[in-house]
Write an enzyme that holds these catalytic residues in place. Structure first.
Site, short mmCIF file in Angstrom:
data_model
loop_
_atom_site.label_atom_id
_atom_site.label_comp_id
_atom_site.label_asym_id
_atom_site.label_seq_id
_atom_site.Cartn_x
_atom_site.Cartn_y
_atom_site.Cartn_z
N VAL A 23 -25.25 15.03 -4.33
CA VAL A 23 -25.75 15.32 -5.67
C VAL A 23 -26.21 16.78 -5.79
O VAL A 23 -25.90 17.46 -6.77
CB VAL A 23 -26.91 14.36 -6.05
CG1 VAL A 23 -27.40 14.65 -7.46
CG2 VAL A 23 -26.46 12.91 -5.93
N LYS A 47 -33.25 19.44 5.09
CA LYS A 47 -34.02 18.89 6.21
C LYS A 47 -33.60 19.45 7.56
O LYS A 47 -34.42 19.86 8.36
CB LYS A 47 -33.83 17.36 6.20
CG LYS A 47 -34.70 16.65 7.20
CD LYS A 47 -34.55 15.16 7.02
CE LYS A 47 -35.42 14.42 8.01
NZ LYS A 47 -35.19 12.98 7.93
N LYS A 105 -33.05 6.12 -7.36
CA LYS A 105 -33.35 4.86 -8.07
C LYS A 105 -34.30 3.96 -7.30
O LYS A 105 -35.19 3.33 -7.89
CB LYS A 105 -32.08 4.10 -8.40
CG LYS A 105 -31.14 3.90 -7.23
CD LYS A 105 -29.79 4.46 -7.54
CE LYS A 105 -29.06 4.88 -6.29
NZ LYS A 105 -27.75 5.40 -6.56
N VAL A 132 -29.64 5.96 -12.82
CA VAL A 132 -29.04 4.73 -13.36
C VAL A 132 -27.64 5.01 -13.91
O VAL A 132 -27.48 5.71 -14.91
CB VAL A 132 -29.91 4.12 -14.49
CG1 VAL A 132 -29.32 2.79 -14.95
CG2 VAL A 132 -31.34 3.92 -14.01
N GLU A 190 -20.76 3.23 1.30
CA GLU A 190 -21.49 3.82 2.42
C GLU A 190 -21.08 3.12 3.73
O GLU A 190 -20.57 1.99 3.71
CB GLU A 190 -23.00 3.58 2.24
CG GLU A 190 -23.58 4.11 0.95
CD GLU A 190 -23.79 5.61 0.96
OE1 GLU A 190 -23.83 6.20 2.05
OE2 GLU A 190 -23.90 6.19 -0.13
N ASP A 201 -28.99 -2.10 -4.86
CA ASP A 201 -28.86 -0.87 -5.67
C ASP A 201 -28.82 -1.19 -7.18
O ASP A 201 -29.62 -0.63 -7.94
CB ASP A 201 -27.60 -0.11 -5.20
CG ASP A 201 -27.26 1.04 -6.11
OD1 ASP A 201 -27.77 2.15 -5.91
OD2 ASP A 201 -26.46 0.82 -7.06
N LYS A 205 -31.65 -0.36 -10.48
CA LYS A 205 -31.28 0.20 -11.79
C LYS A 205 -31.72 -0.73 -12.92
O LYS A 205 -32.21 -0.27 -13.96
CB LYS A 205 -29.77 0.46 -11.83
CG LYS A 205 -29.35 1.53 -10.82
CD LYS A 205 -27.85 1.53 -10.59
CE LYS A 205 -27.48 2.58 -9.55
NZ LYS A 205 -26.09 2.47 -9.12
N GLY A 303 -21.05 10.10 -7.42
CA GLY A 303 -20.25 11.29 -7.14
C GLY A 303 -21.02 12.55 -7.52
O GLY A 303 -21.88 12.53 -8.39
#
Ligand SMILES: NC(=O)c1ccc[n+]([C@@H]2O[C@H](COP(=O)([O-])OP(=O)(O)OC[C@H]3O[C@@H](n4cnc5c(N)ncnc54)[C@H](OP(=O)(O)O)[C@@H]3O)[C@@H](O)[C@H]2O)c1
Length: 425
Positions: A23, A47, A105, A132, A190, A201, A205, A303
């Site tokens: 992202v 990180k 989320k 969301v 994933e 997930d 949302k 994406g």
């Protein structure tokens, strides 16, 4: 200082970007391609100091708190993959009265009451459109456009990974493992698929949307989530033979007396539903409003670019002073674990006899079982609360559950008693 004009444009809005993965990079790329948007990524925190990066090493730093402490940054974007650390950073920024965008989320769903309270106390703002359904502008639309209009239902496909798997199973007549491996190879799932395939997930949302659509702050653990880990090619064929498709559908059903019923489960979707045509990695949201009628969006739920697009929209909104109204929420922002009960008609495949009894399946309208036959199922009514209670047993036992879409109020009779041998969650 002179006012901004075409010959003397305003300086770009300075962004502190925390996280530079899918992202973060998507957003960065959008802002690089469109300097006229008037944003500059002034500082980037990540990180891992040894990771190879697509930008010069000097662009990166490793202490996100330093960005929070920099008053020259106008807006903060938190797009890291660690929900606990995200909450620590975002809540600290809100305590400083900062304006923040997040895409996390799980973090927002779990901590929404605190996040709202911090904004009210310290005057900061948090926006989370990207959390969301990625690029589908549903949070702000429910919050602003439908602020006052009563909603009859909000439903949708909120997870592109599981939708991709179900689509490929149908198209290729493949089994779950094969379709999941393909989704992972294509970058649509994933390596650890649990959050997506077990519907955690989309549950996050649904919980976020419940705040804006129904004025409810729900404890995520109180919301039923059934996924597709146990789905088989036989289930997909069962749907196809009846002219339906299997989808994982989230339902938010505001109730006339207040409150709402919220759940996320596989569902047989009819050809006349807008969700029928939402395939592969796409998401879909249907809003049924009292006066506006039905609205439907289909779009990319994940994406770098689609999610970055939603973050950009939030940045622009923040620059204009926008904040969520939470118009349907009561003034007290307490979490509720109460989801009113309902009876749902379900297709229950491969449920051991004791689990079926414990669930209390009633009014069975269809069933198939024969000695030595591996495919056995029944269609009947079961309470939402019982499905929630036995969620983990269903998952562990290899049972697949899908809703037919029919619901009815709970018939007044006590819930079936626990079977001695069966552990409830
Ligand atoms: N991917 C999507 O399509 C999508 C869609 C909607 C929402 N989201 C949400 O957006 C968030 C980010 O997802 P993503 O897919 O971009 O994750 P990602 O590709 O795994 O990237 C995570 C980034 O966060 C950084 N990070 C982790 N802990 C950090 C810390 N303590 N301080 C600073 N940086 C830290 C990582 O640093 P290193 O680079 O050093 O490892 C990495 O750059 C998640 O909450 C996710 O749920 C993602």
């Amino acid at each position: 200082m002179s006012k901004p004009s075409p010959t003397n444009p305003a300086p770009p809005t300075r962004i502190g970007l925390i996280g530079f993965g899918c992202v973060g990079q998507g957003l960065y790329d959008i802002l690089q391609r469109h300097p006229e948007a008037g944003f500059t990524v002034a500082r980037i925190a990540v990180k891992n100091p040894t990771k190879l990066r697509p930008l010069p090493a000097g662009r990166f730093e490793f202490h996100a708190d330093d960005l929070l402490d920099d008053p020259t940054l106008d807006l903060l974007v938190e797009v890291i993959d660690d929900a606990d650390e995200a909450f620590r950073l975002v809540s600290r920024a809100l305590r400083q009265g900062r304006r923040v965008v997040t895409a996390n989320k799980a973090m927002v769903a779990r901590h929404l009451p605190e996040l709202i309270a911090l904004q009210r106390e310290f005057g900061g703002t948090l926006l989370y459109e990207a959390a969301v359904c990625g690029s589908i502008p549903v949070v702000r639309t429910l919050d602003s456009y439908f602020a006052q209009e009563p909603l009859l239902q909000v439903s949708g496909i909120f997870n592109g990974s599981s939708n991709y798997v179900l689509t490929r199973m149908r198209e290729a007549d493949s089994d779950y493992a094969e379709a999941l491996a393909e989704a992972q190879a294509q970058g649509f799932a994933e390596t650890d698929p649990t959050l997506d395939m077990a519907a955690f997930d989309p549950r996050s949302k649904a919980v976020i949307l419940a705040a804006h659509a129904c004025g409810l702050l729900l404890d995520p653990d109180a919301v039923l989530n059934l996924g597709i880990e146990n789905v088989s090619a036989a289930d997909i064929r069962y749907a196809a033979e009846r002219g339906k498709k299997l989808k994982v559908v989230a339902i938010l059903q505001p109730l006339p007396g207040g409150g709402a019923t919220v759940y996320v489960t596989p569902q047989f979707v009819d050809a006349d539903s807008p969700l029928y045509a939402v395939e592969r990695e796409f998401n879909g949201v249907v809003v049924d409003a009292e006066f506006a009628g039905q609205h439907f969006w289909r779009g990319r739920g994940a994406g770098g670019h689609p999610t970055g697009s939603a973050v950009l929209a939030d940045l622009v909104a923040l620059r204009h002073g926008f904040r969520y109204a939470y118009a349907k929420l009561p003034a007290e922002t307490a979490l509720t674990a109460e989801v009113p009960d309902l009876e749902l008609e379900v297709y229950l495949r491969s449920a051991p006899a004791e689990l079926r009894r414990a669930l209390g399946l009633t009014d069975v309208s269809e069933q198939l079982s024969a000695p030595g036959f591996t495919y056995d199922y029944a269609v009947g009514y079961v309470r939402l609360s019982q499905l929630h209670r036995y969620r983990d047993a269903l998952r562990a036992g290899g049972t697949f559950v899908a809703r037919t879409g029919r619901v009815r109020p709970v018939v007044a009779q006590p819930a079936p008693q626990l079977e001695t041998a069966l552990a409830a969650d």
